[in-house]
Design a protein around this motif. Sequence first.
Motif, PDB file in Angstrom:
ATOM      1  N   ALA B 187       0.855  -1.193   0.000  1.00  0.00           N
ATOM      2  CA  ALA B 187       0.000   0.000   0.000  1.00  0.00           C
ATOM      3  C   ALA B 187       0.887   1.239   0.000  1.00  0.00           C
ATOM      4  N   ILE B 188       0.606   2.141  -0.913  1.00  0.00           N
ATOM      5  CA  ILE B 188       1.429   3.347  -1.079  1.00  0.00           C
ATOM      6  C   ILE B 188       0.663   4.554  -0.538  1.00  0.00           C
ATOM      7  N   GLU B 189       1.348   5.352   0.262  1.00  0.00           N
ATOM      8  CA  GLU B 189       0.719   6.588   0.752  1.00  0.00           C
ATOM      9  C   GLU B 189       0.705   7.598  -0.391  1.00  0.00           C
ATOM     10  N   GLY B 190      -0.423   7.717  -1.060  1.00  0.00           N
ATOM     11  CA  GLY B 190      -0.524   8.640  -2.192  1.00  0.00           C
ATOM     12  C   GLY B 190      -1.693   8.252  -3.079  1.00  0.00           C
ATOM     13  N   THR B 191      -1.814   8.950  -4.204  1.00  0.00           N
ATOM     14  CA  THR B 191      -2.894   8.663  -5.149  1.00  0.00           C
ATOM     15  C   THR B 191      -2.467   7.534  -6.082  1.00  0.00           C
ATOM     16  N   TYR B 192      -3.406   7.086  -6.923  1.00  0.00           N
ATOM     17  CA  TYR B 192      -3.060   6.092  -7.934  1.00  0.00           C
ATOM     18  C   TYR B 192      -1.956   6.608  -8.843  1.00  0.00           C
ATOM     19  N   ASP B 193      -2.000   7.884  -9.156  1.00  0.00           N
ATOM     20  CA  ASP B 193      -0.974   8.426 -10.062  1.00  0.00           C
ATOM     21  C   ASP B 193       0.410   8.365  -9.412  1.00  0.00           C
ATOM     22  N   ASP B 194       0.468   8.544  -8.085  1.00  0.00           N
ATOM     23  CA  ASP B 194       1.734   8.352  -7.361  1.00  0.00           C
ATOM     24  C   ASP B 194       2.186   6.891  -7.458  1.00  0.00           C
ATOM     25  N   VAL B 195       1.235   5.971  -7.296  1.00  0.00           N
ATOM     26  CA  VAL B 195       1.547   4.541  -7.368  1.00  0.00           C
ATOM     27  C   VAL B 195       2.085   4.203  -8.751  1.00  0.00           C
ATOM     28  N   ASN B 196       1.447   4.744  -9.750  1.00  0.00           N
ATOM     29  CA  ASN B 196       1.832   4.484 -11.131  1.00  0.00           C
ATOM     30  C   ASN B 196       3.248   4.993 -11.426  1.00  0.00           C
ATOM     31  N   ARG B 197       3.536   6.193 -10.970  1.00  0.00           N
ATOM     32  CA  ARG B 197       4.888   6.745 -11.166  1.00  0.00           C
ATOM     33  C   ARG B 197       5.924   5.878 -10.457  1.00  0.00           C
ATOM     34  N   PHE B 198       5.584   5.439  -9.257  1.00  0.00           N
ATOM     35  CA  PHE B 198       6.482   4.572  -8.497  1.00  0.00           C
ATOM     36  C   PHE B 198       6.771   3.285  -9.280  1.00  0.00           C
ATOM     37  N   CYS B 199       5.751   2.713  -9.886  1.00  0.00           N
ATOM     38  CA  CYS B 199       5.945   1.465 -10.638  1.00  0.00           C
ATOM     39  C   CYS B 199       6.850   1.701 -11.852  1.00  0.00           C
ATOM     40  N   SER B 200       6.724   2.838 -12.506  1.00  0.00           N
ATOM     41  CA  SER B 200       7.604   3.151 -13.642  1.00  0.00           C
ATOM     42  C   SER B 200       9.060   3.231 -13.170  1.00  0.00           C
ATOM     43  N   GLU B 201       9.275   3.835 -12.009  1.00  0.00           N
ATOM     44  CA  GLU B 201      10.618   3.871 -11.421  1.00  0.00           C
ATOM     45  C   GLU B 201      11.126   2.461 -11.149  1.00  0.00           C
ATOM     46  N   LEU B 202      10.233   1.636 -10.614  1.00  0.00           N
ATOM     47  CA  LEU B 202      10.620   0.295 -10.194  1.00  0.00           C
ATOM     48  C   LEU B 202      11.056  -0.564 -11.393  1.00  0.00           C
ATOM     49  N   ILE B 203      10.380  -0.371 -12.516  1.00  0.00           N
ATOM     50  CA  ILE B 203      10.745  -1.117 -13.729  1.00  0.00           C
ATOM     51  C   ILE B 203      12.152  -0.730 -14.195  1.00  0.00           C
ATOM     52  N   GLY B 204      12.506   0.526 -13.991  1.00  0.00           N
ATOM     53  CA  GLY B 204      13.831   0.985 -14.392  1.00  0.00           C
ATOM     54  C   GLY B 204      14.927   0.553 -13.422  1.00  0.00           C
ATOM     55  N   ASP B 205      14.525   0.046 -12.268  1.00  0.00           N
ATOM     56  CA  ASP B 205      15.469  -0.361 -11.235  1.00  0.00           C
ATOM     57  C   ASP B 205      15.710  -1.866 -11.320  1.00  0.00           C
TER      58      ASP B 205
END
Lengths: 420, 420
Positions: B187-205
């Motif tokens: 669970a991410i503290e933030g909106t869906y758009d925050d979650v989505n941005r986080f996932c894009s970062e994660l794919i690059g990691d």
Amino acid sequence: MALATTENTTSLDFGPAVALSCRECGARYDLGPIFACIECFGPLEIAYDFGRVTREQIAEGPTNIWRYRSLLPVPVDVTSKPNMAPGWTKLVKADNLARELGIRSLHVKDDSGNPTHSFKDRVVAMAVEAARNFGFHTLSCSSTGNLAGAVTAAAARAGLDACVFIPADLEEAKIVMASVYGGRLIAIEGTYDDVNRFCSELIGDELGDQWGFANVNLRPYYAEGSKTLAYEIAEQLGWRIPDQIVIPVASGSQLTKIDKAFKELIGLGLVEEKPYKIFAAQAEGCSPVSTAYKAGLDVIRPVKPDTIAKSLAIGNPADGPYVLDIARRTGGAVEDVTDTEIVDAIRLLARTEGIFAETAGGVTVGVLRKLVAAGRLDPDAETVVLNTGDGLKTLDAVAGQARPTAVIRPSLDAFRAVIA
Amino acid sequence: MALATTENTTSLDFGPAVALSCRECGARYDLGPIFACIECFGPLEIAYDFGRVTREQIAEGPTNIWRYRSLLPVPVDVTSKPNMAPGWTKLVKADNLARELGIRSLHVKDDSGNPTHSFKDRVVAMAVEAARNFGFHTLSCSSTGNLAGAVTAAAARAGLDACVFIPADLEEAKIVMASVYGGRLIAIEGTYDDVNRFCSELIGDELGDQWGFANVNLRPYYAEGSKTLAYEIAEQLGWRIPDQIVIPVASGSQLTKIDKAFKELIGLGLVEEKPYKIFAAQAEGCSPVSTAYKAGLDVIRPVKPDTIAKSLAIGNPADGPYVLDIARRTGGAVEDVTDTEIVDAIRLLARTEGIFAETAGGVTVGVLRKLVAAGRLDPDAETVVLNTGDGLKTLDAVAGQARPTAVIRPSLDAFRAVIA
């Protein structure tokens, strides 16, 4: 209790159903809104004249229970009026669960796919047709929750009024669901058995004497809906009866009708004759049938339920003695599991097959697991286990153990910290 | 962002899918776990070589989405491995609702009948096949709730690991459901758009670069699953495209794929060519596409969502501009409704058709009602409205208004007092 022996049946259309017949003494009655034998007070059930029924006829029907309309107490044009058209739910090949349990061939009949997400949509569809036939404008029931939602939904779609009765302590999801379709929902301070007694009084009163109670005065029709579970299982297996089946027991009606349906399929030549074992599953906190089975008794001593499996919490199960008969006759058994075992089984089914079952599904899977472990169920025989409801309706059972792994800020560092 | 242009595709089997193609510039790429064009950063979608597909071929298939496997990026033997086999949900003839709204012909495509009770099972089934093809052992996603449950369930059954990401403030039912199947739920503290941005970062990691994110690096495959909604609607109408259809908009992907599927059916000669209007539905509290539509703009200005329709609460919808194009090209519209209108529409659908929809279903039915009232939808044309989720997952939306009529002791006098 309405015990009219004859009705004007000229305008009735129940398809292949021709009469009501007493399960105990065999007395026959014209089709009517009655449920108990005037001679011996035994339960009435539907007698049919099926004629010829073929696999091909069935296969040409719709992908819902009406493909079996020639085996049910409904008119041949049943699909022409709005109803919920339940059924044709998935028979899931459960290889992952089978592997965990150490058995060879296992399927889950998953009735959470029905319109209101329990098997009750099947039986209520029969009650709607009976209510239409008898001219009842109000559909009613006593319910442990799933039935209330199925009745109010079906009544809404069929254009009938609904007034349903539940114990006041039910799960929130079941209360909201039974309310949202717009009928009247009356919560009773008491157990399901109290609610049931109240409904029997109500039928005898002028207030309720023109109401169709799905599981009281329409019960002979209503109960036949459970046969469709067996028809579907056999057809989905390629027109074959499984060797073993695990069925939950509340009133016991569903189990008796599955046995009846298997026998019908054999009688009609739709499947090959073969032995099958029926296993009945209860929650320890409401296990009057299991208790009688283990004690070698033929009679059921009523209990006061105390279990998370509220949809099975019927302390005085009407068809309990028949369940005992069938389990013994087929070489099956009756077994029960604790609330902890129920929750474990819900989680086991979810993580192996992606099926989120109601507590009743935890009861059947838990009993299956217990019987296999004890060597009382043949691990090499083809086995089917029923899930008759949906985990979304009994969230509390697992909510304490189904939580997020972590709650974090949206940063890779925060994620690294929790995943390490 | 993984932007590999070529992959070793010799061992891949995506059935009729032959390449990825940029929706903006048309550049083509070998099939791989990529989602954006290296030339112009446009979204990639699947290009096919369908060959001949007939109605008869389809009708012989199973009663789930795999009947359309020859139109999807999946191997021809897709049914041989365990998956959730979603789809073939009911197209409900909604005469009661049509009457209330004053329109002639209305159907509800009710995707609450899917295994995890939302349309997401359709798209996730594609992502599972893509993950298998690419050898990913972990299935992931950013989710507004329904997708998380669909991914964790499908991964459990397919034998994949799951790690999914949601905003922390989701509905309880969605959190429990996404947890119960045994994968990791973050669970991410933030909106869906925050979650989505986080996932894009994660794919690059390196942490996430070997994961299949259903709606990120597997998005071209995943998104195709929405086409099956359109195929089913057309087939269930007797191989005919409806005149008008109302579709909810979160990212907008589903709507664009339904349009694509209708065009495919016409191109393949499976239905007659005809005009159809696509109407897009949003919640006022998250209506960036509707706002752009009304302002006559081609670009979407992101918003911070504030609505009870959490499954549609994507403030920066990736396919928003395409939704605008399609609504304008087909002569449809984009409209939004308030939270109050959403709740009213949920209750309207429940009491007329016995369908208990999620808030997203309240959005589509509410927009349908609003468009009819405003004379912007033809009341004489054949209309379909989508319900993509289940009311049991958004209980709070209606819980305040869906209560028992009364709570009473089990006595006729008490009942008389409340029914008077």
